[in-house]
Design an enzyme around this catalytic site. Structure first.
Site, short mmCIF file in Angstrom:
data_model
loop_
_atom_site.label_atom_id
_atom_site.label_comp_id
_atom_site.label_asym_id
_atom_site.label_seq_id
_atom_site.Cartn_x
_atom_site.Cartn_y
_atom_site.Cartn_z
N HIS A 52 -9.01 -50.40 -29.40
CA HIS A 52 -10.27 -49.63 -28.94
C HIS A 52 -10.32 -48.17 -29.90
CE1 HIS A 52 -13.04 -47.33 -27.15
NE2 HIS A 52 -12.37 -46.96 -26.39
N CYS B 92 -14.65 -49.43 -21.92
CA CYS B 92 -14.18 -49.49 -23.16
C CYS B 92 -13.32 -50.96 -23.40
CB CYS B 92 -13.38 -48.22 -23.73
SG CYS B 92 -14.30 -46.89 -23.52
N ASN C 12 -16.05 -43.18 -30.73
CA ASN C 12 -16.08 -43.98 -29.62
C ASN C 12 -17.23 -44.61 -28.95
OD1 ASN C 12 -15.21 -45.42 -27.19
ND2 ASN C 12 -14.10 -43.60 -26.05
O1 UT7 Z 1 -12.38 -44.41 -24.39
C1 UT7 Z 1 -11.87 -44.79 -23.15
C2 UT7 Z 1 -11.02 -43.62 -22.87
N1 UT7 Z 1 -11.19 -42.23 -23.32
C3 UT7 Z 1 -9.96 -41.63 -23.80
O2 UT7 Z 1 -9.01 -42.48 -24.09
C4 UT7 Z 1 -10.33 -40.44 -24.17
C5 UT7 Z 1 -8.84 -39.82 -23.90
N2 UT7 Z 1 -8.69 -38.29 -24.08
C6 UT7 Z 1 -8.98 -37.76 -25.33
O3 UT7 Z 1 -9.19 -38.39 -26.26
C7 UT7 Z 1 -8.46 -36.20 -25.35
O4 UT7 Z 1 -7.94 -35.98 -24.33
C8 UT7 Z 1 -9.71 -35.16 -25.83
C9 UT7 Z 1 -10.19 -35.38 -27.23
C10 UT7 Z 1 -10.86 -35.51 -24.80
C11 UT7 Z 1 -9.36 -33.61 -25.55
O5 UT7 Z 1 -8.23 -33.64 -26.48
P1 UT7 Z 1 -6.75 -32.84 -25.75
O6 UT7 Z 1 -5.81 -32.68 -26.74
O7 UT7 Z 1 -6.50 -33.64 -24.60
O8 UT7 Z 1 -7.47 -31.57 -25.17
P2 UT7 Z 1 -7.25 -30.76 -23.69
O9 UT7 Z 1 -8.52 -31.43 -22.88
O10 UT7 Z 1 -5.99 -30.85 -23.14
O11 UT7 Z 1 -7.86 -29.30 -24.04
C12 UT7 Z 1 -7.30 -28.50 -24.94
C13 UT7 Z 1 -7.93 -26.96 -25.26
C14 UT7 Z 1 -8.58 -26.65 -23.75
O12 UT7 Z 1 -8.53 -25.10 -24.16
P3 UT7 Z 1 -7.55 -24.18 -23.52
O13 UT7 Z 1 -7.52 -24.53 -21.99
O14 UT7 Z 1 -6.27 -24.65 -24.03
O15 UT7 Z 1 -7.65 -22.85 -23.73
C15 UT7 Z 1 -10.10 -27.20 -23.92
O16 UT7 Z 1 -10.94 -26.35 -23.13
O17 UT7 Z 1 -9.11 -27.59 -26.01
C16 UT7 Z 1 -10.51 -27.11 -25.52
N3 UT7 Z 1 -11.44 -28.08 -25.87
C17 UT7 Z 1 -12.07 -27.99 -26.74
N4 UT7 Z 1 -12.05 -27.10 -27.91
C18 UT7 Z 1 -13.05 -27.09 -28.91
C19 UT7 Z 1 -11.77 -28.98 -25.22
N5 UT7 Z 1 -12.63 -29.64 -25.83
C20 UT7 Z 1 -13.08 -28.93 -26.91
C21 UT7 Z 1 -13.91 -28.92 -27.88
N6 UT7 Z 1 -13.78 -28.10 -28.97
N7 UT7 Z 1 -14.72 -30.14 -28.09
#
Ligand code: UT7
Length: 332
Positions: free
Chosen positions: A255, A114, A285
């Site tokens: 980005h 990215c 993204n």
């Molecule tokens: O571009 C280059 C670099 N990339 C980035 O910078 C991306 C960085 N990361 C992110 O944008 C975020 O971390 C994500 C959007 C990928 C995830 O968001 P988050 O707030 O960090 O969520 P998380 O991974 O901590 O997950 C929270 C909860 C989990 O459930 P439990 O364990 O709390 O029950 C996940 O299983 O959300 C769940 N979850 C989802 N639920 C519904 C993860 N993905 C999804 C989904 N839909 N798509």
């Protein structure tokens, strides 16, 4: 001494749109979750027979048309992509240059995920300032749908396809010059965001590769935290080193990975809402293409005027990061 001027911008997105509602029919997710956690509403997806180079060519053609630089005067093409047309060769930059009708140019790809566009901007700047090249076409182009696992809700909701391109040219007028570009990398964090299969380090055999196992994997939450920390520090440094205040920046163009990352970094830098360029809702993204696509958005909507200062920042797999202070300097 020659300086490097950011002359023009162009971008292209494929026709097909994949909405959050569409994704909710494919994996266990919802429009509400995706909107709240990422700010993304939809992303564009290339057709099966539409390659990364095809997206890049359409973006590049616009940038060339707007640059006032003749095709035969472009002496280098650099493409930032993690979804090249071909696994090893030819480079996507070579394919793009040939599709555009160029002969005898230097052409190569770089892989900085990215952060790719910031990296190719630094390459164009260095080649021009050294006197080796005069007009460089830089292209960020991605068909991320080709390397996305549409059964993994942690990644498939994020990524989209698209391309952006810019023409960077030599100038003697210092007021037109790209002020500074920062680039960095730290392989200690490589496992946060990677495509583990398909390369020479792959633990898998050719059968897995043929079955399409070369998808992106991400530890999203950890990546998020490192991104906010690293970006904030890097951007504060580039501003300080160049004695530029946040207020001097007309357009902060990060980005477009996640609205929450953009907001956290923007707040830490005390950016006002009207300075921050946001396209993540409509494109998702698009990795190395996201910054030039965002620049193109403000250009086409009439918000970007000659002489205005852009601050770019990016973060991605590697891990890599970078930032740049760039006045928009179309040919007078
Ligand atoms: O571009 C280059 C670099 N990339 C980035 O910078 C991306 C960085 N990361 C992110 O944008 C975020 O971390 C994500 C959007 C990928 C995830 O968001 P988050 O707030 O960090 O969520 P998380 O991974 O901590 O997950 C929270 C909860 C989990 O459930 P439990 O364990 O709390 O029950 C996940 O299983 O959300 C769940 N979850 C989802 N639920 C519904 C993860 N993905 C999804 C989904 N839909 N798509």
């Amino acid at each position: 001494m020659a300086y490097a001027a950011f002359r023009s911008i162009g971008a292209y997105v494929p026709e097909k749109i994949l909405t959050n509602e569409d994704l909710a029919k494919m994996v266990d997710t919802s429009d509400e979750w995706i909107s709240k956690r990422t700010g993304i509403k939809e992303r564009h997806i290339a057709a099966k027979d539409e390659f990364t180079s095809d997206l890049g060519v359409k973006a590049a053609q616009k940038a060339l048309d707007r640059s006032g630089v003749a095709l035969e005067d472009i002496d280098m093409v650099v493409c930032a992509t993690i979804s090249p047309d071909y696994f090893c060769m030819p480079s996507t930059a070579t394919v793009i240059s040939t599709k555009l009708g160029m002969k005898n140019v230097t052409a190569f790809d770089i892989s900085a995920a990215c952060t790719g566009f910031v990296y190719i901007l630094s390459i164009a700047k260095a080649f021009i300032e050294s006197g080796m090249k005069k007009n460089v076409l830089i292209v960020g182009a991605e068909k991320l749908s080709a390397i996305t696992d549409y059964s993994d809700r942690g990644t498939c909701i994020l990524f989209g396809d698209g391309a952006g391109a810019a023409v960077i040219s030599a100038t003697e007028d210092k007021s037109e010059a790209i002020i500074d570009v920062h680039t960095g990398a730290d392989g200690e964090y490589a496992d946060l965001l990677m495509t583990p299969n398909g390369g020479s380090g792959s633990a898998h055999d050719a059968v897995d590769v043929e079955a399409g196992s070369c998808f992106m994997q991400m530890k999203g939450n950890e990546t998020f935290k490192v991104a906010v920390r690293t970006l904030t520090k890097d951007v504060q440094e580039i501003l300080k080193e160049n004695k530029v205040a946040s207020d001097d920046v007309k357009h902060f163009i990060p980005h477009q990975a996640n609205y929450r990352i953009i907001k956290a970094v923007g707040d830490a830098l005390k950016m006002r809402e009207e300075q921050v360029v946001l396209t993540v809702a409509k494109y998702g993204n698009t990795s190395g293409a996201s910054i030039p696509m965002a620049i193109n958005d403000i250009y086409e909507s009439g918000r970007l005027q000659a002489g205005e200062l852009m601050l770019l920042d990016a973060f991605g797999g590697g891990l890599t990061w970078g930032s740049a202070l760039v006045p928009f300097s179309p040919k007078k």
